[in-house]
Write a protein that holds these residues in place. Structure first.
Motif, PDB file in Angstrom:
ATOM      1  N   PRO A   1      83.910   9.660 -77.094  1.00  0.00           N
ATOM      2  CA  PRO A   1      83.587   8.739 -78.183  1.00  0.00           C
ATOM      3  C   PRO A   1      82.876   9.467 -79.319  1.00  0.00           C
ATOM      4  CG  PRO A   1      82.006   8.470 -76.403  1.00  0.00           C
ATOM      5  CD  PRO A   1      82.990   9.502 -75.940  1.00  0.00           C
TER       6      PRO A   1
ATOM      7  N   SER B   1      88.880  13.594 -73.946  1.00  0.00           N
ATOM      8  CA  SER B   1      88.619  12.340 -74.652  1.00  0.00           C
ATOM      9  C   SER B   1      87.122  12.110 -74.705  1.00  0.00           C
ATOM     10  CB  SER B   1      89.308  11.182 -73.925  1.00  0.00           C
ATOM     11  OG  SER B   1      89.096   9.958 -74.583  1.00  0.00           O
TER      12      SER B   1
ATOM     13  N   GLN C   1      86.959   5.915 -79.537  1.00  0.00           N
ATOM     14  CA  GLN C   1      87.278   6.905 -78.509  1.00  0.00           C
ATOM     15  C   GLN C   1      88.428   7.763 -79.021  1.00  0.00           C
ATOM     16  OE1 GLN C   1      85.520   6.876 -75.599  1.00  0.00           O
ATOM     17  NE2 GLN C   1      86.578   8.511 -74.503  1.00  0.00           N
TER      18      GLN C   1
END
Length: 328
Positions: free
Chosen positions: A143, A141, A133
């Motif tokens: 992944p 944010s 992440q």
């Protein structure tokens, strides 16, 4: 209360209400785990018989359609049952951590793909095929999967620019060399199993090529001689990238066969027209004894999984993490 653990054929005795991962660790059953919070998916296993209390469904998306799949860290034992765990020799433990990093480079790879290179303040332990992440600022944010190998100086990620995607827009337009990035991980259960000696099916959709490159690079670094069948699927030639890397891997690993599959506008001299699922169905009669590594959008992963299961692959040998595009 007795729990039968397969394929070890071991019976362990636990108290009702015990956490499954804690019970397996207490009994010294080799088991992969990382975050202990239901986010990483690493401690995946399967209920073959009996009932358990599965607390992971609220945190983890459906586990690739595998019947009875659950996360051991989020599962509580309520009665006698039979649990299937991955092969003990495949267990890996990389405790999840947060690593500070700085942007080393941002480079275009394709029309809507950027290569992001980060210099971590300290090494991040992971297995080829896992992801992390990345946090750039509050509310930014996402992944992303590692394309680089563990132990390399820089962490490499491939970023798909998404319509209305705030994080990808930030990476493409505002992120600068030297900016700070927080890296949390590792996450994901679709990591390389280097002890497997049979053929590998590696399927990448779009930027799913990043973790698939990492898996194949990991196989080369580990000295694996397995036949590898790589299928890369994109919508159009403008979405295609990484051909030089694939060619280098073919030189490094002569048993690698690469198929470039383009849905529309394929060059018949070097590419196949259609979908990767169609190409796999045409090329491979049986996947019995194979391992499959699948990375891409949920529809691609789900349909490819169905094709693989229909050709005889063991469901526990399908290693997949789908990319969910909603959100940031």
């Amino acid at each position: 209360m007795d729990i039968l653990v397969q394929p070890l054929n071991r019976v362990i005795r636990v108290a009702p209400g015990a956490n499954l991962l804690e019970a397996l660790r207490a009994a010294q059953v080799p088991m992969s785990y990382s975050c202990l919070s239901g986010r990483c998916g690493t401690c995946r296993c399967r209920v073959l018989a009996g009932d358990v209390l599965d607390g992971g469904r609220a945190q983890q998306r459906p586990l690739d359609g595998m019947d009875g799949a659950l996360l051991a860290c989020q599962t509580y034992l309520t009665g006698p049952c039979t649990i299937e765990v991955p092969a003990p020799q495949e267990a890996v433990v990389h405790r999840a951590c947060i690593v500070k990093a700085r942007v080393a480079a941002i480079e275009p790879l394709a029309r809507d793909v950027r290569r992001l290179l980060l210099r971590p303040a300290k090494p991040l332990a992971f297995s080829p095929g896992q992801y992390a992440q990345l946090t750039f600022a509050p509310g930014l944010s996402r992944p992303y999967s590692m394309a680089s190998l563990p132990g390399q100086e820089l962490l490499e990620f491939h970023v798909q620019l998404m319509p209305r995607g705030r994080t990808s827009a930030h990476i493409a337009g505002r992120l600068r060399v030297g900016d700070a990035v927080r890296v949390s991980g590792p996450l994901g259960a679709a990591y390389l199993r280097p002890r497997h000696a049979g053929p590998l099916l590696c399927v990448a959709g779009g930027t799913g090529l990043a973790p698939i490159l990492c898996v194949i690079r990991g196989a080369v670094a580990a000295g694996m001689r397995n036949p590898i069948h790589l299928y890369v699927g994109v919508r159009s030639p403008g979405d295609l990238y990484g051909l030089d890397w694939i060619e280098q891997l073919r030189r490094d690993h002569p048993a690698l066969v690469a198929h470039i599959v383009v849905a529309s506008g394929a060059n018949p001299a070097t590419q196949r027209r259609g979908l990767v699922t169609q190409a796999i169905a045409q090329d491979i009669a049986s996947l019995h004894g194979w391992r499959a590594y699948l990375r891409g959008t949920p529809p691609m992963v789900e349909t490819t999984t169905l094709v693989a299961l229909g050709k005889g692959i063991d469901p526990m040998h399908v290693h997949a993490d789908a990319f969910y595009m909603q959100g940031n």
